[in-house]
Design a protein around this motif. Structure first.
Motif, PDB file in Angstrom:
ATOM      1  N   ILE A   1     -12.984  -1.640   3.064  1.00 39.37           N
ATOM      2  CA  ILE A   1     -11.958  -2.147   3.366  1.00 39.37           C
ATOM      3  C   ILE A   1     -11.954  -3.630   3.167  1.00 39.37           C
ATOM      4  O   ILE A   1     -10.812  -4.063   2.378  1.00 39.37           O
ATOM      5  CB  ILE A   1     -11.537  -1.956   4.833  1.00 39.37           C
ATOM      6  CG1 ILE A   1     -11.657  -0.293   5.098  1.00 39.37           C
ATOM      7  CG2 ILE A   1     -10.341  -2.480   5.047  1.00 39.37           C
ATOM      8  CD1 ILE A   1     -11.374   0.074   6.535  1.00 39.37           C
ATOM      9  N   ILE A   2     -12.692  -4.441   3.646  1.00 40.62           N
ATOM     10  CA  ILE A   2     -12.883  -5.874   3.265  1.00 40.62           C
ATOM     11  C   ILE A   2     -12.627  -6.087   1.648  1.00 40.62           C
ATOM     12  O   ILE A   2     -11.930  -6.970   1.133  1.00 40.62           O
ATOM     13  CB  ILE A   2     -13.799  -6.461   3.782  1.00 40.62           C
ATOM     14  CG1 ILE A   2     -13.630  -6.519   5.348  1.00 40.62           C
ATOM     15  CG2 ILE A   2     -13.943  -8.111   3.369  1.00 40.62           C
ATOM     16  CD1 ILE A   2     -14.899  -6.984   6.333  1.00 40.62           C
ATOM     17  N   LEU A   3     -13.433  -5.278   1.155  1.00 34.79           N
ATOM     18  CA  LEU A   3     -13.515  -5.497  -0.474  1.00 34.79           C
ATOM     19  C   LEU A   3     -12.083  -5.118  -1.186  1.00 34.79           C
ATOM     20  O   LEU A   3     -11.802  -5.743  -2.112  1.00 34.79           O
ATOM     21  CB  LEU A   3     -14.714  -4.822  -1.077  1.00 34.79           C
ATOM     22  CG  LEU A   3     -16.134  -5.061  -1.045  1.00 34.79           C
ATOM     23  CD1 LEU A   3     -17.160  -4.157  -1.490  1.00 34.79           C
ATOM     24  CD2 LEU A   3     -16.188  -6.568  -1.512  1.00 34.79           C
ATOM     25  N   ILE A   4     -11.748  -4.047  -0.584  1.00 35.55           N
ATOM     26  CA  ILE A   4     -10.319  -3.779  -1.080  1.00 35.55           C
ATOM     27  C   ILE A   4      -9.082  -4.726  -0.937  1.00 35.55           C
ATOM     28  O   ILE A   4      -8.474  -5.298  -1.827  1.00 35.55           O
ATOM     29  CB  ILE A   4      -9.958  -2.560  -0.409  1.00 35.55           C
ATOM     30  CG1 ILE A   4     -10.724  -1.412  -0.872  1.00 35.55           C
ATOM     31  CG2 ILE A   4      -8.383  -2.024  -0.861  1.00 35.55           C
ATOM     32  CD1 ILE A   4     -10.389  -0.073  -0.224  1.00 35.55           C
ATOM     33  N   GLY A   5      -9.249  -5.413   0.244  1.00 32.10           N
ATOM     34  CA  GLY A   5      -8.491  -6.442   0.561  1.00 32.10           C
ATOM     35  C   GLY A   5      -8.643  -7.561  -0.392  1.00 32.10           C
ATOM     36  O   GLY A   5      -7.659  -8.317  -0.877  1.00 32.10           O
ATOM     37  N   THR A   6     -10.040  -8.129  -0.550  1.00 37.14           N
ATOM     38  CA  THR A   6     -10.376  -9.140  -1.244  1.00 37.14           C
ATOM     39  C   THR A   6      -9.888  -8.942  -2.793  1.00 37.14           C
ATOM     40  O   THR A   6      -9.495  -9.897  -3.334  1.00 37.14           O
ATOM     41  CB  THR A   6     -11.778  -9.427  -1.370  1.00 37.14           C
ATOM     42  OG1 THR A   6     -12.253  -9.456   0.018  1.00 37.14           O
ATOM     43  CG2 THR A   6     -12.173 -10.432  -2.237  1.00 37.14           C
ATOM     44  N   ILE A   7      -9.933  -7.631  -3.255  1.00 32.82           N
ATOM     45  CA  ILE A   7      -9.283  -7.347  -4.748  1.00 32.82           C
ATOM     46  C   ILE A   7      -7.919  -7.714  -4.632  1.00 32.82           C
ATOM     47  O   ILE A   7      -7.466  -8.444  -5.719  1.00 32.82           O
ATOM     48  CB  ILE A   7      -9.797  -5.793  -5.003  1.00 32.82           C
ATOM     49  CG1 ILE A   7     -11.315  -5.521  -5.206  1.00 32.82           C
ATOM     50  CG2 ILE A   7      -9.094  -5.349  -6.412  1.00 32.82           C
ATOM     51  CD1 ILE A   7     -11.688  -4.382  -5.421  1.00 32.82           C
ATOM     52  N   PHE A   8      -6.985  -7.159  -3.578  1.00 35.80           N
ATOM     53  CA  PHE A   8      -5.961  -7.252  -3.817  1.00 35.80           C
ATOM     54  C   PHE A   8      -5.448  -8.951  -3.787  1.00 35.80           C
ATOM     55  O   PHE A   8      -4.665  -9.141  -4.490  1.00 35.80           O
ATOM     56  CB  PHE A   8      -5.271  -6.722  -2.489  1.00 35.80           C
ATOM     57  CG  PHE A   8      -4.417  -5.211  -2.659  1.00 35.80           C
ATOM     58  CD1 PHE A   8      -5.571  -4.436  -3.052  1.00 35.80           C
ATOM     59  CD2 PHE A   8      -3.416  -4.972  -2.408  1.00 35.80           C
ATOM     60  CE1 PHE A   8      -5.183  -2.997  -3.260  1.00 35.80           C
ATOM     61  CE2 PHE A   8      -2.871  -3.621  -2.566  1.00 35.80           C
ATOM     62  CZ  PHE A   8      -3.792  -2.849  -3.153  1.00 35.80           C
ATOM     63  N   ILE A   9      -6.228  -9.621  -3.080  1.00 33.82           N
ATOM     64  CA  ILE A   9      -6.023 -11.112  -2.926  1.00 33.82           C
ATOM     65  C   ILE A   9      -6.475 -11.760  -4.233  1.00 33.82           C
ATOM     66  O   ILE A   9      -5.460 -12.548  -4.919  1.00 33.82           O
ATOM     67  CB  ILE A   9      -6.984 -11.837  -1.921  1.00 33.82           C
ATOM     68  CG1 ILE A   9      -6.338 -11.244  -0.284  1.00 33.82           C
ATOM     69  CG2 ILE A   9      -6.687 -13.500  -2.094  1.00 33.82           C
ATOM     70  CD1 ILE A   9      -7.223 -11.716   0.705  1.00 33.82           C
ATOM     71  N   VAL A  10      -7.404 -11.454  -4.586  1.00 35.81           N
ATOM     72  CA  VAL A  10      -7.885 -11.974  -6.256  1.00 35.81           C
ATOM     73  C   VAL A  10      -7.016 -11.668  -7.127  1.00 35.81           C
ATOM     74  O   VAL A  10      -6.313 -12.678  -8.001  1.00 35.81           O
ATOM     75  CB  VAL A  10      -9.351 -11.763  -6.477  1.00 35.81           C
ATOM     76  CG1 VAL A  10      -9.524 -11.997  -8.062  1.00 35.81           C
ATOM     77  CG2 VAL A  10     -10.294 -12.344  -5.424  1.00 35.81           C
TER      78      VAL A  10
ATOM     79  N   PHE B   1     -12.316 -15.772 -15.019  1.00 35.73           N
ATOM     80  CA  PHE B   1     -12.627 -15.533 -13.616  1.00 35.73           C
ATOM     81  C   PHE B   1     -12.746 -14.030 -13.038  1.00 35.73           C
ATOM     82  O   PHE B   1     -13.373 -13.528 -12.474  1.00 35.73           O
ATOM     83  CB  PHE B   1     -11.687 -16.426 -12.644  1.00 35.73           C
ATOM     84  CG  PHE B   1     -11.945 -16.250 -11.296  1.00 35.73           C
ATOM     85  CD1 PHE B   1     -12.999 -16.759 -10.581  1.00 35.73           C
ATOM     86  CD2 PHE B   1     -11.013 -15.417 -10.477  1.00 35.73           C
ATOM     87  CE1 PHE B   1     -13.138 -16.637  -9.174  1.00 35.73           C
ATOM     88  CE2 PHE B   1     -11.125 -15.078  -9.422  1.00 35.73           C
ATOM     89  CZ  PHE B   1     -12.005 -15.919  -8.436  1.00 35.73           C
ATOM     90  N   LEU B   2     -11.398 -13.413 -13.489  1.00 33.26           N
ATOM     91  CA  LEU B   2     -11.257 -11.947 -13.055  1.00 33.26           C
ATOM     92  C   LEU B   2     -12.332 -10.971 -13.810  1.00 33.26           C
ATOM     93  O   LEU B   2     -12.807 -10.173 -12.961  1.00 33.26           O
ATOM     94  CB  LEU B   2     -10.194 -11.609 -13.804  1.00 33.26           C
ATOM     95  CG  LEU B   2      -9.498 -10.154 -13.276  1.00 33.26           C
ATOM     96  CD1 LEU B   2      -9.009 -10.462 -11.553  1.00 33.26           C
ATOM     97  CD2 LEU B   2      -8.304  -9.691 -13.611  1.00 33.26           C
ATOM     98  N   VAL B   3     -12.736 -11.411 -14.984  1.00 34.91           N
ATOM     99  CA  VAL B   3     -13.880 -10.572 -15.354  1.00 34.91           C
ATOM    100  C   VAL B   3     -15.354 -10.983 -14.402  1.00 34.91           C
ATOM    101  O   VAL B   3     -15.930  -9.835 -14.387  1.00 34.91           O
ATOM    102  CB  VAL B   3     -14.227 -11.060 -17.002  1.00 34.91           C
ATOM    103  CG1 VAL B   3     -15.356 -10.262 -17.344  1.00 34.91           C
ATOM    104  CG2 VAL B   3     -13.113 -10.597 -17.846  1.00 34.91           C
ATOM    105  N   ASN B   4     -15.494 -12.067 -14.295  1.00 36.57           N
ATOM    106  CA  ASN B   4     -16.638 -12.268 -13.675  1.00 36.57           C
ATOM    107  C   ASN B   4     -16.541 -11.744 -12.120  1.00 36.57           C
ATOM    108  O   ASN B   4     -17.547 -11.372 -11.535  1.00 36.57           O
ATOM    109  CB  ASN B   4     -16.856 -13.778 -13.432  1.00 36.57           C
ATOM    110  CG  ASN B   4     -17.314 -14.445 -14.854  1.00 36.57           C
ATOM    111  OD1 ASN B   4     -17.764 -13.637 -15.670  1.00 36.57           O
ATOM    112  ND2 ASN B   4     -17.041 -15.675 -14.963  1.00 36.57           N
TER     113      ASN B   4
END
Length: 214
Positions: free
Chosen positions: A117-126, A85-88
């Motif tokens: 900024i939203i993408l950075i936050g999403t990366i942190f959450i994932v 999932f992380l790779v995808n």
């Protein structure tokens, strides 16, 4: 083989979109944006296509090879689904980056500051969700001398980091609602706090474990 379907489709789709878009793109197109949304790097359309799609291919190849060369490769079977999932997820992020570049080359103005900024936050959450299931290895996760020395320290540190990144991710996303002039400092501060806190926690847990043994 099934795990390779999504990567092949998204990488192949990205290349096809580039090839169809090339005749319509401007000579130089944006390939990088700052947190405030300002474009800070341009490349020729051919260079941009080769570099951005090349990053996708190389990243996928490198990440796919990691479990095969890791001395702790046996541990990967315990978080195989999460790893896939992380790779995808990261391939999807690269697809979005390619999309930004293509749309920018076509003349579209994107709210890249808030989106970034939203993408950075999403990366942190994932990543925060992923850290909860990851087992000890030499390539992925919180790899400090203390986590690598003990499975107990590894597990406790990753549980702590998972909660911290989840909270930090949501806070980062909320900062997208604030004036853009503040976001640089807030996001950088949150990232630094998360990194320093996690490293410090791993050392604290290691010392605690040593004291218990002695």
């Amino acid at each position: 083989m099934k795990k390779h379907i999504f990567p092949i489709v998204i990488i192949g789709g990205t290349i096809i979109i580039w090839l169809f878009s090339l005749p319509y793109l401007s000579t130089e197109i944006p390939v990088h944006w700052g947190l405030k949304g300002e474009i800070d790097k341009y490349e020729s359309k051919l260079t941009a296509m080769l570099s951005l799609t090349g990053i996708m291919v190389l990243t996928y190849f490198a990440i796919t090879m990691l479990p095969k060369v890791d001395p702790k490769r046996e541990n990967y079977k315990y978080f195989k689904r999460g790893y896939t999932f992380l790779v995808n997820f990261f391939l999807l992020l690269f697809f979005i980056m390619n999309g930004f570049a293509i749309l920018g080359g076509l003349g579209y103005k994107l709210p890249s500051g808030s989106i970034g900024i939203i993408l950075i936050g999403t990366i942190f959450i994932v990543i925060g969700n992923f850290l909860q299931i990851i087992r000890s290895n030499f390539f992925i996760g919180i790899r400090t001398p203390w986590t690598l020395s003990s499975d107990v320290v590894w597990t406790k540190t990753h549980r702590f980091a998972a909660k911290l990144l989840l909270i930090s991710g949501f806070i980062i996303i909320l900062t997208s609602l604030l004036p853009i002039k503040w976001t640089d400092y807030l996001v950088l501060g949150i990232v630094c706090f998360s990194v320093i806190s996690t490293i410090s926690y791993s050392y604290f847990i290691f010392k605690k474990e040593v004291q218990m043994i002695n």
